[in-house]
Design a protein around this motif. Structure first.
Motif, PDB file in Angstrom:
ATOM      1  N   SER A 102       3.731   6.573  -5.086  1.00 25.68           N
ATOM      2  CA  SER A 102       3.557   6.969  -6.490  1.00 25.68           C
ATOM      3  C   SER A 102       2.490   8.047  -6.623  1.00 25.68           C
ATOM      4  N   GLU A 103       1.604   8.160  -5.634  1.00 21.06           N
ATOM      5  CA  GLU A 103       0.540   9.167  -5.661  1.00 21.06           C
ATOM      6  C   GLU A 103       0.901  10.425  -4.865  1.00 21.06           C
ATOM      7  N   ARG A 104       2.170  10.508  -4.451  1.00 21.36           N
ATOM      8  CA  ARG A 104       2.707  11.693  -3.761  1.00 21.36           C
ATOM      9  C   ARG A 104       2.068  11.929  -2.391  1.00 21.36           C
ATOM     10  N   LEU A 105       1.591  10.870  -1.768  1.00 25.05           N
ATOM     11  CA  LEU A 105       1.019  11.010  -0.430  1.00 25.05           C
ATOM     12  C   LEU A 105       2.009  10.610   0.656  1.00 25.05           C
ATOM     13  N   VAL A 106       2.969   9.764   0.312  1.00 23.91           N
ATOM     14  CA  VAL A 106       4.057   9.442   1.236  1.00 23.91           C
ATOM     15  C   VAL A 106       5.368   9.523   0.465  1.00 23.91           C
ATOM     16  N   VAL A 107       6.461   9.656   1.210  1.00 27.06           N
ATOM     17  CA  VAL A 107       7.789   9.665   0.613  1.00 27.06           C
ATOM     18  C   VAL A 107       8.688   8.765   1.446  1.00 27.06           C
ATOM     19  N   ALA A 108       9.499   7.934   0.773  1.00 31.72           N
ATOM     20  CA  ALA A 108      10.391   6.996   1.464  1.00 31.72           C
ATOM     21  C   ALA A 108      11.831   7.468   1.327  1.00 31.72           C
ATOM     22  N   THR A 145       3.843  13.012   3.116  1.00 30.14           N
ATOM     23  CA  THR A 145       4.393  14.169   2.418  1.00 30.14           C
ATOM     24  C   THR A 145       3.853  15.463   3.028  1.00 30.14           C
ATOM     25  N   ASP A 146       4.656  16.510   2.898  1.00 28.23           N
ATOM     26  CA  ASP A 146       4.201  17.831   3.315  1.00 28.23           C
ATOM     27  C   ASP A 146       3.123  18.327   2.356  1.00 28.23           C
ATOM     28  N   TYR A 194      -5.838  13.462  -7.930  1.00 28.53           N
ATOM     29  CA  TYR A 194      -5.705  14.918  -7.820  1.00 28.53           C
ATOM     30  C   TYR A 194      -6.719  15.517  -6.853  1.00 28.53           C
ATOM     31  N   ASP A 195      -7.884  14.895  -6.734  1.00 28.08           N
ATOM     32  CA  ASP A 195      -8.844  15.366  -5.731  1.00 28.08           C
ATOM     33  C   ASP A 195      -8.306  15.121  -4.322  1.00 28.08           C
ATOM     34  N   ASN A 196      -7.606  13.995  -4.143  1.00 21.72           N
ATOM     35  CA  ASN A 196      -6.979  13.718  -2.844  1.00 21.72           C
ATOM     36  C   ASN A 196      -5.975  14.810  -2.482  1.00 21.72           C
ATOM     37  N   LEU A 197      -5.139  15.199  -3.451  1.00 22.62           N
ATOM     38  CA  LEU A 197      -4.123  16.227  -3.197  1.00 22.62           C
ATOM     39  C   LEU A 197      -4.786  17.575  -2.917  1.00 22.62           C
ATOM     40  N   ALA A 198      -5.856  17.880  -3.642  1.00 25.63           N
ATOM     41  CA  ALA A 198      -6.578  19.131  -3.405  1.00 25.63           C
ATOM     42  C   ALA A 198      -7.227  19.131  -2.023  1.00 25.63           C
ATOM     43  N   ALA A 235       0.831  -1.209   0.000  1.00 26.03           N
ATOM     44  CA  ALA A 235       0.000   0.000   0.000  1.00 26.03           C
ATOM     45  C   ALA A 235       0.864   1.258   0.000  1.00 26.03           C
ATOM     46  N   LEU A 236       1.929   1.252   0.786  1.00 27.51           N
ATOM     47  CA  LEU A 236       2.792   2.433   0.883  1.00 27.51           C
ATOM     48  C   LEU A 236       3.521   2.705  -0.429  1.00 27.51           C
ATOM     49  N   LYS A 237       3.893   1.657  -1.147  1.00 27.50           N
ATOM     50  CA  LYS A 237       4.525   1.855  -2.460  1.00 27.50           C
ATOM     51  C   LYS A 237       3.562   2.569  -3.406  1.00 27.50           C
ATOM     52  N   ARG A 238       2.320   2.151  -3.360  1.00 29.71           N
ATOM     53  CA  ARG A 238       1.303   2.782  -4.210  1.00 29.71           C
ATOM     54  C   ARG A 238       1.067   4.238  -3.788  1.00 29.71           C
TER      55      ARG A 238
END
Length: 215
Positions: free
Chosen positions: A58-64, A73-74, A156-160, A52-55
């Motif tokens: 890729s969606e810019r929600l976590v960074v390893a 992610t900030d 993109y809705d998640n990021l918004a 899940a974290l790898k996915r």
């Protein structure tokens, strides 16, 4: 007979759970992600959590980071223009497609959601309004019947939404923003693609303007 729907895999369950906690900032930006704690909370091993974290990376929600671990992610306000550019392009096209392609079952679901909005969002303040906003967008995206576009729209809705969550304590009129979905839902239900696209463009533009007014 309805086709059998397989239950989501453990990795998919972990992905949805962690994703929505990151989106709603229940996991604060910059916070470390503890795989063991998440596995314990979800009652599963580390393998589906790691998938899940790898996915999510890729969606810019976590960074390893090597040897440091994985972090939420900030939320950078400098990303707003880029996110809005994508949404202004894709969202009106998507809601127009939804108006044309929605099945009878889709329209029934949207009609039910519209009735719930008309009745008023239950108590819970801005957090509940934001969750309602997410649910509405995801329901509309599902009516497009294009899994590739749907995944992109959700991303993109998640990021918004993460940006909303940062600014919502200072933002008046959140309920009004959510209520804007009533005429949009009506346009999709009635199959009015042109109106759905115009309302969506105004909705996305209004989101960006409301945030910029606070910067």
């Amino acid at each position: 007979m309805h086709p059998q729907v397989n239950p989501p895999s453990l990795a998919e369950q972990a992905y949805r759970f962690v994703r929505d906690r990151l989106v709603m900032l229940d996991i604060r930006p910059g916070s470390p992600i503890n795989e063991e704690e998440l596995g314990s909370e979800l009652g599963m091993g580390r393998t589906p959590i790691r998938e899940a974290l790898k996915r999510l990376e890729s969606e810019r929600l976590v960074v390893a980071y090597p040897r440091r671990g994985t972090f939420a992610t900030d939320v950078n306000i400098s990303d707003l223009a880029h996110i809005s550019e994508v949404r202004r392009t894709l969202e009106p096209m998507a809601t127009a497609a939804a108006a044309e392609r929605a099945t009878a079952a889709d329209r029934a679901t949207l009609t039910e959601l519209r009735a719930q909005l008309d009745a008023g969002v239950p108590g819970g303040g801005n957090s509940e309004l934001l969750r309602t906003d997410l649910a509405l967008h995801r329901a509309i995206y599902g009516c497009v019947h294009n899994p590739f576009l749907e995944d992109t729209l959700i991303r993109y809705d998640n990021l918004a939404t993460r940006i909303w969550c940062v600014f919502v304590p200072r933002l008046p009129g959140m309920a009004g923003h959510v209520d804007e979905h009533v005429p949009l839902l009506t346009a999709i239900i009635e199959g009015d693609a042109e109106k759905a696209a115009a309302l969506t463009h105004a909705h996305v533009t209004g989101f960006e303007a409301a945030i910029r007014a606070l910067i």
